[in-house]
Write a protein that holds these residues in place. Sequence first.
Motif, PDB file in Angstrom:
ATOM      1  N   LEU A   1       0.787  -1.012   0.016  1.00  0.00           N
ATOM      2  CA  LEU A   1       0.102  -0.055   0.049  1.00  0.00           C
ATOM      3  C   LEU A   1       0.883   1.316  -0.254  1.00  0.00           C
ATOM      4  O   LEU A   1       0.642   2.155  -0.652  1.00  0.00           O
ATOM      5  CB  LEU A   1      -0.922  -0.012   1.281  1.00  0.00           C
ATOM      6  CG  LEU A   1      -1.840  -1.309   1.208  1.00  0.00           C
ATOM      7  CD1 LEU A   1      -2.581  -0.999   2.439  1.00  0.00           C
ATOM      8  CD2 LEU A   1      -2.922  -1.135  -0.089  1.00  0.00           C
TER       9      LEU A   1
ATOM     10  N   LEU B   1       1.777   2.358  -3.436  1.00  0.00           N
ATOM     11  CA  LEU B   1       0.827   3.217  -4.097  1.00  0.00           C
ATOM     12  C   LEU B   1       1.019   4.544  -3.792  1.00  0.00           C
ATOM     13  O   LEU B   1       0.840   5.405  -4.739  1.00  0.00           O
ATOM     14  CB  LEU B   1      -0.542   2.717  -3.633  1.00  0.00           C
ATOM     15  CG  LEU B   1      -0.830   1.078  -4.155  1.00  0.00           C
ATOM     16  CD1 LEU B   1      -2.185   0.716  -3.765  1.00  0.00           C
ATOM     17  CD2 LEU B   1      -1.115   1.104  -5.596  1.00  0.00           C
TER      18      LEU B   1
ATOM     19  N   SER C   1      -3.617   8.993  -3.856  1.00  0.00           N
ATOM     20  CA  SER C   1      -3.443   7.869  -2.927  1.00  0.00           C
ATOM     21  C   SER C   1      -4.616   7.209  -2.510  1.00  0.00           C
ATOM     22  O   SER C   1      -4.505   5.913  -2.179  1.00  0.00           O
ATOM     23  CB  SER C   1      -2.269   8.018  -1.963  1.00  0.00           C
ATOM     24  OG  SER C   1      -2.740   9.193  -1.065  1.00  0.00           O
TER      25      SER C   1
ATOM     26  N   ILE D   1      -5.658   3.491  -2.972  1.00  0.00           N
ATOM     27  CA  ILE D   1      -5.538   2.525  -1.809  1.00  0.00           C
ATOM     28  C   ILE D   1      -6.627   1.936  -1.414  1.00  0.00           C
ATOM     29  O   ILE D   1      -7.002   0.613  -1.114  1.00  0.00           O
ATOM     30  CB  ILE D   1      -4.743   3.172  -0.492  1.00  0.00           C
ATOM     31  CG1 ILE D   1      -3.269   3.329  -1.048  1.00  0.00           C
ATOM     32  CG2 ILE D   1      -4.961   2.360   0.639  1.00  0.00           C
ATOM     33  CD1 ILE D   1      -2.485   4.363  -0.079  1.00  0.00           C
TER      34      ILE D   1
ATOM     35  N   ARG E   1      -7.900  -2.065  -1.174  1.00  0.00           N
ATOM     36  CA  ARG E   1      -8.542  -2.599   0.116  1.00  0.00           C
ATOM     37  C   ARG E   1     -10.046  -2.875   0.100  1.00  0.00           C
ATOM     38  O   ARG E   1     -10.725  -3.416   1.016  1.00  0.00           O
ATOM     39  CB  ARG E   1      -8.312  -1.691   1.107  1.00  0.00           C
ATOM     40  CG  ARG E   1      -6.774  -1.443   1.506  1.00  0.00           C
ATOM     41  CD  ARG E   1      -6.367  -0.264   2.235  1.00  0.00           C
ATOM     42  NE  ARG E   1      -6.830  -0.450   3.712  1.00  0.00           N
ATOM     43  CZ  ARG E   1      -6.962   0.612   4.225  1.00  0.00           C
ATOM     44  NH1 ARG E   1      -6.255   1.781   4.390  1.00  0.00           N
ATOM     45  NH2 ARG E   1      -7.303   0.358   5.991  1.00  0.00           N
TER      46      ARG E   1
END
Length: 152
Positions: free
Chosen positions: A40, A43, A91, A95, A99
């Motif tokens: 993550l 990213l 971002s 992310i 997720r």
Amino acid sequence: MPIAANGCRLRKSRFAEQGRLYLLTTVTQQRQPVFADWRLGRLLVDQLRCADESASVTSMAWVVMPDHLHWLIELKNGSLAELMCRIKSRSSRSINLVRGEQGRLWQRGYYDRALRRDEDIKGAARYIVMNPLRAGLVSRVGEYPLWDAIWI
């Protein structure tokens, strides 16, 4: 007065100067350790690199910690507010997509410190990249996957 209230008030009169060096820090919502998952964190790193490629900034050093980002830049175009809004927004989007979540990733606001050219810029960069070591996340800086500096 809560930090968020102070942060919003500070942002209104902030002046950003092209060509100036800035140390930027921003924190995840409720200091959640989102970037303990280094994938993550990558990213977010992609967004830092996009800012460089778009000629908005020259990144001098950065470290993505589990719950915050430190970023030493030279501002090239636009304002700090626009830059941070873009980094945080893009971002968050990427992310959250990975997720399978929605919602706020970052706390509102950010901290910035303008640096003078005669300050020890490499010293500031060393301070940034040594964060994982000081936090006890690694025993050597090279073991941490989410940092970079132009001098390395």
